[in-house]
Design a protein around this motif. Structure first.
Motif, mmCIF file in Angstrom:
data_model
loop_
_atom_site.group_PDB
_atom_site.id
_atom_site.type_symbol
_atom_site.label_atom_id
_atom_site.label_comp_id
_atom_site.label_asym_id
_atom_site.label_seq_id
_atom_site.Cartn_x
_atom_site.Cartn_y
_atom_site.Cartn_z
ATOM 1 N N VAL A 106 0.853 -1.187 0.000
ATOM 2 C CA VAL A 106 0.000 0.000 0.000
ATOM 3 C C VAL A 106 0.887 1.234 0.000
ATOM 4 O O VAL A 106 1.984 1.218 0.580
ATOM 5 C CB VAL A 106 -0.958 0.003 1.220
ATOM 6 N N GLN A 107 0.444 2.276 -0.656
ATOM 7 C CA GLN A 107 1.162 3.537 -0.682
ATOM 8 C C GLN A 107 0.453 4.551 0.218
ATOM 9 O O GLN A 107 -0.772 4.515 0.371
ATOM 10 C CB GLN A 107 1.240 4.089 -2.106
ATOM 11 N N LYS A 108 1.205 5.454 0.792
ATOM 12 C CA LYS A 108 0.613 6.525 1.587
ATOM 13 C C LYS A 108 -0.379 7.298 0.710
ATOM 14 O O LYS A 108 -0.083 7.655 -0.422
ATOM 15 C CB LYS A 108 1.703 7.479 2.093
ATOM 16 N N GLY A 109 -1.592 7.525 1.254
ATOM 17 C CA GLY A 109 -2.627 8.231 0.509
ATOM 18 C C GLY A 109 -3.480 7.336 -0.358
ATOM 19 O O GLY A 109 -4.430 7.807 -0.988
ATOM 20 N N GLU A 131 4.053 -2.831 3.508
ATOM 21 C CA GLU A 131 3.435 -4.136 3.232
ATOM 22 C C GLU A 131 2.467 -4.492 4.356
ATOM 23 O O GLU A 131 2.806 -4.392 5.534
ATOM 24 C CB GLU A 131 4.504 -5.223 3.116
ATOM 25 N N ILE A 132 1.274 -4.910 3.967
ATOM 26 C CA ILE A 132 0.270 -5.321 4.951
ATOM 27 C C ILE A 132 0.729 -6.627 5.600
ATOM 28 O O ILE A 132 0.978 -7.627 4.925
ATOM 29 C CB ILE A 132 -1.107 -5.549 4.296
ATOM 30 N N LYS A 133 0.875 -6.608 6.912
ATOM 31 C CA LYS A 133 1.288 -7.813 7.632
ATOM 32 C C LYS A 133 0.102 -8.527 8.282
ATOM 33 O O LYS A 133 0.074 -9.758 8.354
ATOM 34 C CB LYS A 133 2.310 -7.449 8.722
ATOM 35 N N ILE A 159 1.193 -2.780 9.509
ATOM 36 C CA ILE A 159 1.919 -2.584 8.251
ATOM 37 C C ILE A 159 3.417 -2.497 8.533
ATOM 38 O O ILE A 159 3.834 -1.840 9.490
ATOM 39 C CB ILE A 159 1.455 -1.283 7.550
ATOM 40 N N LYS A 160 4.222 -3.141 7.682
ATOM 41 C CA LYS A 160 5.668 -2.983 7.757
ATOM 42 C C LYS A 160 6.034 -1.765 6.919
ATOM 43 O O LYS A 160 5.915 -1.785 5.689
ATOM 44 C CB LYS A 160 6.381 -4.222 7.219
ATOM 45 N N PRO A 161 6.465 -0.663 7.546
ATOM 46 C CA PRO A 161 6.702 0.578 6.790
ATOM 47 C C PRO A 161 7.869 0.442 5.821
ATOM 48 O O PRO A 161 8.864 -0.212 6.110
ATOM 49 C CB PRO A 161 7.031 1.608 7.883
ATOM 50 N N SER A 162 7.713 1.108 4.677
ATOM 51 C CA SER A 162 8.807 1.127 3.701
ATOM 52 C C SER A 162 9.531 2.465 3.695
ATOM 53 O O SER A 162 10.660 2.562 3.192
ATOM 54 C CB SER A 162 8.265 0.832 2.290
ATOM 55 N N ASP A 167 7.215 9.407 5.311
ATOM 56 C CA ASP A 167 5.748 9.331 5.334
ATOM 57 C C ASP A 167 5.146 10.112 6.502
ATOM 58 O O ASP A 167 4.054 10.675 6.388
ATOM 59 C CB ASP A 167 5.288 7.875 5.416
ATOM 60 N N THR A 168 5.836 10.110 7.623
ATOM 61 C CA THR A 168 5.267 10.744 8.821
ATOM 62 C C THR A 168 5.773 12.164 9.042
ATOM 63 O O THR A 168 5.390 12.807 10.024
ATOM 64 C CB THR A 168 5.588 9.902 10.076
ATOM 65 N N ASN A 169 6.610 12.644 8.142
ATOM 66 C CA ASN A 169 7.224 13.966 8.315
ATOM 67 C C ASN A 169 6.177 15.081 8.420
ATOM 68 O O ASN A 169 6.360 16.053 9.164
ATOM 69 C CB ASN A 169 8.182 14.251 7.161
#
Length: 236
Positions: A106-109, A131-133, A159-162, A167-169
Motif C-alpha cells: 500500500v502507498q501513503k494516501g 506491506e500489509i502484515k 503494516i511494515k513501513p517502507s 511518510d510521517t514527516n
C-alpha cells in the motif's frame, strides 16, 4: 359566658394540621434538591453527547495524518494504523470492509479500507506506505472496538513501513495533533453548514446545540449526499 365553648386545637384536629404543615416544610426543600440534581444530571448527559476539542482523545506517540487515519510504530518495527477519534465521533458506529489483504503493498494516501454505516460508506486512506502484515480480525466480530478503544484494540492494520520517516514527516504529533484536531472540528462545522444547506430542503439544527457545539455522530442520520461531500471535500 353562656353559649361559649373553648376548643383546644392541640387536643383535636390541630395536631394533624401541624403535622401536615411540617411534612410540607420538609418536603419542599427535599423536592428542590432532587430537581436540582435532575437538572444537573441532564446537563452532564447533554455535555457528554457533544464533540469538543477537549473531549477528543489524542494520545502522545501517535502520528495523525490529514486523512484522519493514524500510525504508531511498535518496537518490532511494524506499525499499527487505524481511524482517529474525531472521525469516529463524526460518523458514529461503523463496520469495516477490508480493501487490502496481508502480503499486499500500500502507498501513503492510497485507499486502505472502507467504513460503513446504514448503507453509507467512506473510503479511508493509508497514513503510511508499506506491506500489509496483519488485519485486526476482532473488528469483524466487534466493530465497536474502533470507537471504544481506537488506538489500542481498535486498530485496523499492521503494516511494515517502507519509508516511515518521510511518510510521517508531515503528520501531527502530541500538542500539534491536539491543535490540528481543534482546527479540523471547526472546519467540519463550516463543511456541515454548506453541505446540509445544499442537500436538505429544510435544514434542521439537530446536529448543533446552542452555542454551535456539535452533537455526537452528526453524520449518522444525514443522507448519502452529505457523506459523498464529506469524502470529497473533507477527507481528501
Amino acid at each position: 359566658m353562656d353559649g361559649f365553648t373553648y376548643t383546644n386545637i392541640f387536643a383535636t384536629k390541630g395536631i394533624e394540621y401541624l403535622a401536615i404543615i411540617g411534612f410540607f416544610l420538609l418536603l419542599v426543600p427535599f423536592w428542590m434538591l432532587l430537581t436540582r440534581k435532575s437538572k444537573t444530571s441532564g446537563q452532564e448527559q447533554l455535555t457528554g453527547r457533544l464533540i469538543t476539542a477537549s473531549t477528543l482523545r489524542i494520545p502522545h506517540g501517535i502520528f495523525f495524518s490529514k486523512f484522519h487515519s493514524w500510525a504508531y510504530l511498535e518496537k518490532n518495527g511494524a506499525a499499527k494504523v487505524g481511524l482517529d477519534d474525531l472521525l469516529l465521533h463524526l460518523t458514529g458506529e461503523v463496520s469495516i470492509t477490508h480493501l487490502k489483504q496481508p502480503g499486499e503493498k500500500v502507498q501513503k494516501g492510497e485507499w486502505l479500507t472502507q467504513i460503513n454505516h446504514n448503507g453509507k460508506s467512506l473510503r479511508i486512506f493509508s497514513p503510511i506506505s508499506g506491506e500489509i502484515k496483519q488485519m485486526n480480525e476482532l473488528l469483524a466480530e466487534e466493530p465497536g472496538l474502533m470507537r471504544e478503544d481506537p488506538y489500542r484494540q481498535g486498530w485496523m492494520y499492521q503494516i511494515k513501513p517502507s519509508n516511515w520517516k518521510a511518510d510521517t514527516n508531515a503528520h501531527f504529533l502530541a500538542e500539534d495533533a491536539s491543535n490540528w484536531a481543534a482546527q479540523e472540528l471547526s472546519r467540519f462545522k463550516d463543511f456541515l453548514s454548506a453541505s446540509v444547506m445544499k442537500h436538505l430542503p429544510d435544514p434542521s439544527q439537530v446536529v448543533l446545540q446552542d452555542g454551535g457545539e456539535l452533537v455526537d455522530h452528526p453524520l449518522a442520520e444525514l443522507p448519502p449526499e452529505v457523506w459523498h461531500d464529506f469524502q470529497e471535500n473533507f477527507l481528501t
